[in-house]
Enzyme design. Structure first.
Site, PDB file in Angstrom:
ATOM      1  N   THR A  72      36.953  45.791 -31.451  1.00 11.05           N
ATOM      2  CA  THR A  72      37.804  46.512 -30.736  1.00 11.05           C
ATOM      3  C   THR A  72      39.216  46.254 -30.966  1.00 11.05           C
ATOM      4  O   THR A  72      40.150  46.818 -31.162  1.00 11.05           O
ATOM      5  CB  THR A  72      37.401  46.459 -29.254  1.00 11.05           C
ATOM      6  OG1 THR A  72      36.368  46.862 -29.112  1.00 11.05           O
ATOM      7  CG2 THR A  72      38.438  47.305 -28.258  1.00 11.05           C
ATOM      8  N   ASN A 152      27.131  54.215 -34.744  1.00  9.40           N
ATOM      9  CA  ASN A 152      26.487  52.975 -33.690  1.00  9.40           C
ATOM     10  C   ASN A 152      25.308  53.775 -33.031  1.00  9.40           C
ATOM     11  O   ASN A 152      24.364  53.165 -32.506  1.00  9.40           O
ATOM     12  CB  ASN A 152      27.346  52.407 -32.832  1.00  9.40           C
ATOM     13  CG  ASN A 152      28.334  53.210 -32.409  1.00  9.40           C
ATOM     14  OD1 ASN A 152      29.029  53.777 -32.884  1.00  9.40           O
ATOM     15  ND2 ASN A 152      28.707  53.153 -31.075  1.00  9.40           N
ATOM     16  N   GLN A 180      28.706  48.041 -37.468  1.00  6.31           N
ATOM     17  CA  GLN A 180      27.220  48.289 -37.484  1.00  6.31           C
ATOM     18  C   GLN A 180      27.042  48.089 -39.045  1.00  6.31           C
ATOM     19  O   GLN A 180      25.699  47.978 -39.016  1.00  6.31           O
ATOM     20  CB  GLN A 180      26.836  49.586 -36.953  1.00  6.31           C
ATOM     21  CG  GLN A 180      27.214  49.802 -35.677  1.00  6.31           C
ATOM     22  CD  GLN A 180      26.423  49.146 -34.581  1.00  6.31           C
ATOM     23  OE1 GLN A 180      25.360  48.481 -34.937  1.00  6.31           O
ATOM     24  NE2 GLN A 180      26.840  48.839 -33.426  1.00  6.31           N
ATOM     25  N   SER A 200      32.669  42.817 -35.706  1.00  6.01           N
ATOM     26  CA  SER A 200      32.266  41.951 -34.739  1.00  6.01           C
ATOM     27  C   SER A 200      31.057  40.982 -35.019  1.00  6.01           C
ATOM     28  O   SER A 200      29.958  41.408 -35.696  1.00  6.01           O
ATOM     29  CB  SER A 200      31.901  42.530 -33.362  1.00  6.01           C
ATOM     30  OG  SER A 200      33.007  43.000 -32.617  1.00  6.01           O
ATOM     31  N   ALA A 201      31.143  39.850 -34.795  1.00  7.96           N
ATOM     32  CA  ALA A 201      30.095  38.722 -35.236  1.00  7.96           C
ATOM     33  C   ALA A 201      28.580  39.125 -34.395  1.00  7.96           C
ATOM     34  O   ALA A 201      27.760  38.908 -35.042  1.00  7.96           O
ATOM     35  CB  ALA A 201      30.556  37.465 -35.043  1.00  7.96           C
ATOM     36  N   THR A 242      45.693  31.058 -29.338  1.00 13.14           N
ATOM     37  CA  THR A 242      44.752  29.793 -29.835  1.00 13.14           C
ATOM     38  C   THR A 242      43.535  30.305 -30.397  1.00 13.14           C
ATOM     39  O   THR A 242      42.863  31.051 -29.787  1.00 13.14           O
ATOM     40  CB  THR A 242      44.584  29.012 -28.670  1.00 13.14           C
ATOM     41  OG1 THR A 242      45.837  28.442 -28.149  1.00 13.14           O
ATOM     42  CG2 THR A 242      43.992  27.686 -29.030  1.00 13.14           C
ATOM     43  N   CYS A 329      29.467  51.114 -24.506  1.00 15.91           N
ATOM     44  CA  CYS A 329      30.787  51.191 -24.039  1.00 15.91           C
ATOM     45  C   CYS A 329      30.965  52.335 -23.099  1.00 15.91           C
ATOM     46  O   CYS A 329      32.044  52.618 -22.439  1.00 15.91           O
ATOM     47  CB  CYS A 329      31.770  51.210 -25.139  1.00 15.91           C
ATOM     48  SG  CYS A 329      31.566  50.049 -26.417  1.00 15.91           S
TER      49      CYS A 329
HETATM   50  N1  PMP Z   1      33.022  49.731 -33.462  1.00 18.45           N
HETATM   51  C1  PMP Z   1      31.621  50.145 -33.514  1.00 18.45           C
HETATM   52  C2  PMP Z   1      31.095  51.068 -34.466  1.00 18.45           C
HETATM   53  C3  PMP Z   1      30.585  49.489 -32.599  1.00 18.45           C
HETATM   54  O1  PMP Z   1      29.394  49.699 -32.623  1.00 18.45           O
HETATM   55  C4  PMP Z   1      31.273  48.676 -31.677  1.00 18.45           C
HETATM   56  C5  PMP Z   1      30.575  47.933 -30.611  1.00 18.45           C
HETATM   57  N2  PMP Z   1      29.641  48.846 -29.936  1.00 18.45           N
HETATM   58  C6  PMP Z   1      32.646  48.319 -31.673  1.00 18.45           C
HETATM   59  C7  PMP Z   1      33.344  48.821 -32.671  1.00 18.45           C
HETATM   60  C8  PMP Z   1      33.347  47.391 -30.725  1.00 18.45           C
HETATM   61  O2  PMP Z   1      32.781  46.169 -30.770  1.00 18.45           O
HETATM   62  P1  PMP Z   1      33.192  45.077 -29.848  1.00 18.45           P
HETATM   63  O3  PMP Z   1      32.885  45.695 -28.427  1.00 18.45           O
HETATM   64  O4  PMP Z   1      32.338  43.771 -30.084  1.00 18.45           O
HETATM   65  O5  PMP Z   1      34.586  44.710 -29.650  1.00 18.45           O
END
Ligand code: PMP
Length: 383
Positions: A72, A152, A180, A200-201, A242, A329
């Site tokens: 995000t 996703n 993804q 994202s990890a 940090t 989300c």
């Molecule tokens: N982009 C995609 C395609 C996602 O699937 C997601 C998580 N559902 C995000 C962005 C956002 O990831 P995060 O909530 O870990 O910041």
């Protein structure tokens, strides 16, 4: 026991990653940007090792890797960070798709409010946008094209390879949300042409709360992205604050593990998908898969069970499976999935659709048993 099948929302952490993080939390407690003592240097070493691990997985240089709190934030920096450049260059047009994650959609909508023009390209019923349709929208005023690698909700792979190749020699920045696909479509990502990439990890065995923004250098220069928050020079000022050393160590190790194991993991995931489809066929239930399986990852199935309310099904089968009917989300308020709407899928079909997503570490027997149980519940509550 219930089986977790919502990996696209967040995958379980790999125990090797957790062990590494605990070790870092216990033993490396310095601030990686402290220059005055060995503790800081030790923390810096952990961060730089992780940066190399990320770079190696993606086939890029480590000075192109910037740690963030997750996709995000990476998406926000990639998009909002271009505002100054866009205003100076007079290029205030963005091309994206209507099936992006909200982290992209809401960010570009915010820029629309600030006077940017945005074109949203929709897919057809295959779930894939047409590369040509995206490219046709690009004009001399376009500052950015942002397209996700894998959706996703449907698992459909978007034509970012073709789009990137076409844009490579043009004066427009290309951002890919690879949240993804990172750690899964490893060979494909290495082949892509792009200026910026986010992930994202926690979608492939890493911890929640850490991610990466990749900024590719062109003629030794980074893309003209500026920080969107202020307060420090960490991560070259791109992401002040940090750096979370243990989270970054976890992200790095998840990348290293993915680099070594993605082929084996993909085979396992493929096998799970064919088992799930076999069970669905054997159940005699009428179902339709949303999105073309010719371009789908092996870890996702978005499926409509005819005449079964997905909301009712998820509640009545909670004891068997954790599945979803859209992005986590957006799942607090029920409204039909905007991704499936954009694909032109009728409302009744959307209301009967669920997303099942898994990883290599799910026990196949558990999936089979619980998907069978879920389908039995579906039969009972169906029309
Ligand atoms: N982009 C995609 C395609 C996602 O699937 C997601 C998580 N559902 C995000 C962005 C956002 O990831 P995060 O909530 O870990 O910041």
């Amino acid at each position: 026991m219930s089986v977790y099948l919502d990996y696209n929302a967040s995958a379980p952490i790999d125990m090797r990653v957790l062990d590494k993080m605990v070790d870092v939390y216990k033993n490396v407690y310095g601030n990686a940007d402290s220059r005055t003592h060995q503790y800081g240097e030790n923390a810096r070493e952990v961060v730089e090792t992780a940066r190399k691990q990320v770079a190696s997985l993606l086939g890029i240089k480590s000075d192109e890797v910037f740690f963030t709190s997750g996709a995000t934030e990476s998406n926000n920096i990639a998009i909002q960070g271009l505002v100054e450049y866009a205003e100076k260059s007079g290029k205030k047009h963005i091309v994206t798709t209507s099936i992006e994650h909200k982290a992209v959609l809401e960010t570009v909508r915010h820029l629309e409010d600030k006077g940017f023009m945005v074109d949203y390209v929709s897919p057809d019923s295959s779930g894939r946008v047409d590369a040509k349709a995206v490219l046709e929208k690009v004009t001399e005023h376009t500052v950015l094209v942002s397209v996700m690698h894998v959706n996703n909700e449907t698992g459909i792979i978007q034509p970012v390879l073709e789009i990137g190749k076409e844009l490579a020699d043009r004066e427009v920045l290309f951002h890919i949300d690879a949240t993804q696909s990172c750690g899964k479509l490893v060979d494909e990502i290495r082949e892509l042409d792009y200026n910026m990439l986010s992930f994202s990890a926690h979608k492939f065995g890493g911890p929640q709360g850490v991610g990466v923004l990749v900024l590719r250098k062109k003629s030794f220069k980074l893309p003209p992205v500026k920080a969107i928050q202020f307060g420090g020079q960490q991560e070259h000022g791109i992401r002040p604050g940090t750096v979370p050393v243990a989270l970054i160590a976890g992200c790095g190790l998840a990348c290293e593990i993915a680099e070594h194991e993605y082929k084996k993991n993909d085979e396992i995931a493929k096998n799970i998908k064919s088992e799930v489809l076999r069970i669905m066929n054997d159940s005699g239930m009428k179902y339709r898969i949303n999105g073309s399986q010719d371009h789908c990852v092996n870890t996702t199935l978005n499926v409509c069970l005819d005449g079964v309310s997905s909301e009712a099904l998820m509640i009545s089968s909670k004891q068997y499976c954790g599945v979803s009917n859209g992005s986590a989300c957006t799942s607090k308020s029920y409204s039909p999935s905007y991704v499936l709407v954009a694909m032109g899928i009728p409302k009744e079909q959307i209301e009967s659709s669920i997303r099942i997503s898994w990883g290599h570490d799910v026990c196949k027997e558990d999936i089979c048993e619980n998907v069978e149980n879920l389908l039995n519940v579906a039969k009972q509550i169906g029309l």
